[in-house]
Design a protein around this motif. Structure first.
Motif, PDB file in Angstrom:
ATOM      1  N   GLU A   1       0.816  -1.217   0.000  1.00 45.05           N
ATOM      2  CA  GLU A   1       0.000   0.000   0.000  1.00 45.05           C
ATOM      3  C   GLU A   1       0.850   1.267   0.000  1.00 45.05           C
ATOM      4  N   PHE A   2       2.139   1.131   0.276  1.00 40.60           N
ATOM      5  CA  PHE A   2       3.045   2.289   0.276  1.00 40.60           C
ATOM      6  C   PHE A   2       4.077   2.182  -0.836  1.00 40.60           C
ATOM      7  N   SER A   3       3.802   1.309  -1.803  1.00 46.92           N
ATOM      8  CA  SER A   3       4.755   1.055  -2.878  1.00 46.92           C
ATOM      9  C   SER A   3       4.922   2.276  -3.786  1.00 46.92           C
ATOM     10  N   LEU A   4       6.171   2.571  -4.127  1.00 46.48           N
ATOM     11  CA  LEU A   4       6.480   3.628  -5.083  1.00 46.48           C
ATOM     12  C   LEU A   4       6.893   3.055  -6.430  1.00 46.48           C
ATOM     13  N   LEU A   5       6.918   1.738  -6.543  1.00 49.13           N
ATOM     14  CA  LEU A   5       7.367   1.076  -7.763  1.00 49.13           C
ATOM     15  C   LEU A   5       6.189   0.778  -8.680  1.00 49.13           C
ATOM     16  N   ASP A   6       6.497   0.696  -9.963  1.00 52.74           N
ATOM     17  CA  ASP A   6       5.459   0.546 -10.987  1.00 52.74           C
ATOM     18  C   ASP A   6       5.303  -0.911 -11.396  1.00 52.74           C
ATOM     19  N   TYR A   7       4.181  -1.510 -11.048  1.00 49.22           N
ATOM     20  CA  TYR A   7       3.774  -2.837 -11.525  1.00 49.22           C
ATOM     21  C   TYR A   7       2.303  -2.995 -11.178  1.00 49.22           C
ATOM     22  N   ASP A   8       1.709  -4.094 -11.563  1.00 50.31           N
ATOM     23  CA  ASP A   8       0.273  -4.321 -11.325  1.00 50.31           C
ATOM     24  C   ASP A   8       0.072  -4.741  -9.867  1.00 50.31           C
ATOM     25  N   HIS A   9      -0.204  -3.774  -9.009  1.00 49.15           N
ATOM     26  CA  HIS A   9      -0.292  -4.052  -7.576  1.00 49.15           C
ATOM     27  C   HIS A   9      -1.487  -4.931  -7.222  1.00 49.15           C
ATOM     28  N   ARG A  10      -2.591  -4.761  -7.904  1.00 51.63           N
ATOM     29  CA  ARG A  10      -3.766  -5.576  -7.570  1.00 51.63           C
ATOM     30  C   ARG A  10      -3.545  -7.042  -7.939  1.00 51.63           C
ATOM     31  N   LEU A  11      -2.966  -7.262  -9.120  1.00 54.41           N
ATOM     32  CA  LEU A  11      -2.656  -8.634  -9.512  1.00 54.41           C
ATOM     33  C   LEU A  11      -1.640  -9.242  -8.549  1.00 54.41           C
ATOM     34  N   ALA A  12      -0.657  -8.458  -8.140  1.00 53.40           N
ATOM     35  CA  ALA A  12       0.356  -8.950  -7.206  1.00 53.40           C
ATOM     36  C   ALA A  12      -0.269  -9.320  -5.868  1.00 53.40           C
ATOM     37  N   LEU A  13      -1.223  -8.529  -5.411  1.00 55.23           N
ATOM     38  CA  LEU A  13      -1.875  -8.808  -4.138  1.00 55.23           C
ATOM     39  C   LEU A  13      -2.647 -10.123  -4.205  1.00 55.23           C
ATOM     40  N   VAL A  14      -3.416 -10.306  -5.280  1.00 54.22           N
ATOM     41  CA  VAL A  14      -4.172 -11.562  -5.440  1.00 54.22           C
ATOM     42  C   VAL A  14      -3.211 -12.735  -5.555  1.00 54.22           C
ATOM     43  N   SER A  15      -2.133 -12.557  -6.312  1.00 55.45           N
ATOM     44  CA  SER A  15      -1.178 -13.630  -6.542  1.00 55.45           C
ATOM     45  C   SER A  15      -0.504 -14.082  -5.250  1.00 55.45           C
ATOM     46  N   ILE A  16      -0.096 -13.139  -4.414  1.00 56.27           N
ATOM     47  CA  ILE A  16       0.626 -13.522  -3.194  1.00 56.27           C
ATOM     48  C   ILE A  16      -0.309 -14.211  -2.204  1.00 56.27           C
ATOM     49  N   VAL A  17      -1.565 -13.780  -2.143  1.00 57.10           N
ATOM     50  CA  VAL A  17      -2.519 -14.436  -1.231  1.00 57.10           C
ATOM     51  C   VAL A  17      -2.784 -15.868  -1.699  1.00 57.10           C
ATOM     52  N   LEU A  18      -3.013 -16.045  -3.001  1.00 57.48           N
ATOM     53  CA  LEU A  18      -3.230 -17.398  -3.519  1.00 57.48           C
ATOM     54  C   LEU A  18      -1.979 -18.259  -3.353  1.00 57.48           C
ATOM     55  N   SER A  19      -0.808 -17.649  -3.532  1.00 53.09           N
ATOM     56  CA  SER A  19       0.449 -18.380  -3.353  1.00 53.09           C
ATOM     57  C   SER A  19       0.612 -18.839  -1.908  1.00 53.09           C
TER      58      SER A  19
END
Length: 444
Positions: free
Chosen positions: A98-116
């Motif tokens: 939520e405090f990320s300054l880097l550019d990538y798909d944060h929503r996809l990353a959030l779903v991916s890490i929870v499923l992982s």
């Protein structure tokens, strides 16, 4: 239901309630630590505190926190030990994203890490059935094994000191570590001995109450520091002593949570005391940076960095494993940690299986499948260690959660000796522990 059964049920329920309270207290302390890390701008250009995003970070943590129930109701195993540390790592990432300054798909990353996380924890916690021992080490050989490990480790230290021997403090460690050049076989031997074999020997000595030999094992571990110049080598003896103490005072599941909770709690308290002027600035923040940053923030931050980098660069397709390079084209001529060191001002940045075997190797969409495969490998460790006393498993694998938080699973298995430890667990004679338990009147 008779009175005895009622007492057992009430006792069991109260124990689970205490375990849940301890786990949630740890989550709270981790969030306090993460808040301190974000507001102090510890990772400029990567994480930036924005008060408007604080509520979202808290919601992420609260939404994922019920998963801790699996550690309350589950039985201890190697996967339980590793899984709890990974659970906190994922929790940390859900805060930091939520405090990320880097550019990538944060929503996809959030779903991916929870499923992982779910895909990893399911086999790591649930697959614990014992595997039939096809080979059993004779008890005499098993009792001699830790002494042999001491002799072999001393020989490795002697040879290693001929190539590199520098007594430097932590501030100069990284400067001189780049100059360490050990032959390949010796490099593997030092990592395997220090991270797997000596902890196993220490656990054997503690189990059989051979405390002088246990002390020698710890001494040998710290003698690896001038050769390897790593924080792990420097602090490993203290860590194993700490684990041995809490194993003496608590059962394995409580000891697992306390092993993470207590060091982080001390760091959070010291941070607050430093801020209000009741504790010296440098030692307080050195402890917080060494313990809280390293145990909570850095493994979670690796997910942030790897997500950013591999959203714009080719995936590795597991070519960070040297053997894979012979059959799979690789876009990288250097180790991934070296690639990360050049791309970000964070030094040599290794990362856990979630970042390396997951994000870097197969991308966000397939990362949960990779996590499932890694969870099955950890489950194999559960099966191979089944039947051994829980506290013995915890002590002998005491360094592996720290290793697995910071290096790929493939590296942990081979370079750091996890696969060898699995094998030694498998062949260890269970009868040796049954006899010890019988002689003291306790169950194994």
């Amino acid at each position: 239901m008779n009175d005895h059964a009622i007492q057992l049920e009430l006792g069991f329920g109260w124990h689970q309630a205490r375990l849940a309270l301890l786990a949630y207290a740890h989550i709270a302390v981790c969030c306090i630590s993460l808040y301190c890390i974000t507001v102090t701008d510890s990772f400029p250009g990567i994480i930036g505190f924005d008060k408007a995003h604080l509520a979202a970070a808290i919601v992420n943590v609260l939404a994922f926190s019920p998963v801790v129930v699996v550690f309350v109701i589950g039985r201890f195993s190697f996967g339980y030990l590793v899984g709890f540390y990974f659970y906190i790592m994922v929790l940390g990432y859900l805060w930091l994203i939520e405090f990320s300054l880097l550019d990538y798909d944060h929503r996809l990353a959030l779903v991916s890490i929870v499923l992982s996380a779910f895909a990893f924890l399911a086999p790591a916690l649930l697959i614990t059935a014992p595997m039939r021992q096809g080979v059993v080490m004779p008890e005499r050989a098993f009792h001699m094994m830790p002494s042999v490990i001491l002799l072999v480790s001393a020989a490795i230290i002697g040879v290693g000191s001929l190539y590199n021997l520098k007594l430097v403090d932590l501030s100069e460690m990284y400067k001189y570590r780049a100059e360490v050049a050990l032959p390949g076989v010796l490099r593997y031997a030092t990592w395997i001995a220090s991270n797997a074999l000596l902890p196993l020997a220490f656990a054997c000595f503690v189990s059989s109450k051979r405390f002088w030999q246990a002390g020698i094992a710890l001494l040998l571990m710290i003698l690896f520091y001038p050769i390897m110049l790593t924080k792990m080598a420097l602090f490993a003896p203290i860590w194993l002593l700490f684990l041995a103490l809490i194993c003496k005072l608590a059962e394995a599941r409580v000891a697992t949570i306390l092993s993470f909770f207590l060091p982080v709690l001390v760091g959070a308290i010291l941070f607050v005391l430093v801020k209000i002027g009741l504790f010296p600035f440098k030692p307080g923040l050195v402890y917080f940076g060494t313990v809280n940053n390293r145990m909570i923030a850095i493994p979670s931050l690796a997910l942030e960095v790897y997500n950013n980098y591999f959203s714009a660069h080719p995936l590795t397709h597991f070519c960070q494993i040297n053997a894979v390079k012979f059959v799979v084209p690789c876009a990288y001529d250097e180790p991934i940690w070296a690639v990360m060191a050049k791309a970000y001002d964070l030094g040599a940045f290794n990362a856990s299986l979630f970042a390396t075997e997951g994000v870097a190797s197969v991308g966000l969409v397939l990362a949960p499948l990779s996590a499932l495969g890694c969870g099955l490998i950890i489950a194999l460790g559960n099966r191979l260690s089944s039947g051994l006393p829980s506290q013995f498993v915890l002590l002998s694998a005491g360094l592996l959660p720290q290793v697995l938080l910071n290096v790929p699973l493939s590296t942990a298995l081979l370079t750091n000796g996890t696969a060898l430890l699995f094998l030694l667990w498998y062949v260890a004679p269970r009868s040796a522990f049954h006899q010890k338990a019988a002689s003291t009147g306790n169950a194994p």
